[in-house]
Scaffold this motif. Sequence first.
Motif: not given
Length: 263
Positions: A42, A44-47, A51-54, A101, A129
């Motif tokens: 899993t 973060t698909e859009q950032a 911005e932090t992407v997990t 992250e 992403v």
Amino acid sequence: MKKKLSAIGLLVGLLVLAACGKAEEADQGSSTEVLPLDVELTVTEQAEIGETVTMEAVVTYGDEKVEDADKVVFEVWEEGKKEDSIMIDAVNEKDGSYTAETTFDHDGLFHIQSHVDAKQLHSMPVKKVTIGHGASAEETHEEGHDDDHGEGHEEGHGAHEHGHTDGFALHFVNPENSTTTAGTELMTHLQIDGKPLEQADVRYEISSEVLGDKHLWVDASETVAGEYTATHTFEKAGSYVVKIHVKNDDGLHEHEEYTVEVK
């Protein structure tokens, strides 16, 4: 007396056979079943930029959460730039999940792939992403033609860049401490739709400035499901490009390049 001894002998023989049968049943009952290693990735698909992407990989073996995976890392790269990928070590949350992250400093389309080694198995799902406005149409067009050359005469022309086949994933185990004094093991894991890609034709194309115009071809063997290995002895020290060519009877044709340093 002889009849009595014969009866005793027969009884002992039957007891021995019964004991062997029970032992065989016990062995069969204790045989270890090979279960699938499942990794649910899993991200973060859009950032936005900065911005932090997990990233989270939940690892299960059968119905059991794997809390002690041998290795979990996240590989991150920009579309069309797999050779510049970076590896990020995951944090073991001790509940079967492994997290990390990252951030990105410019717009683009990126890939995040988790590499999980556990229970003597390997799994490597991948997700995309989008950062900011993503990749422009011009960049996407250029990436689609980025690797149409340099295939070598043995492989023919028109092979496309890796990633065009949905669900295809490749992980090359870049050898460490390669020298000219011993053979170097070249190992690649292949998956399609999260499962080992079996019975593929895998070849390693080796080139380098120290070889001049010469290209070496090494055929790989499938040692276990989805794992292809070969051993090659580098005759001279230097930097080598190892291009992995993957084909199968279903029309799949993929390739990726990696750099191997030989001392």
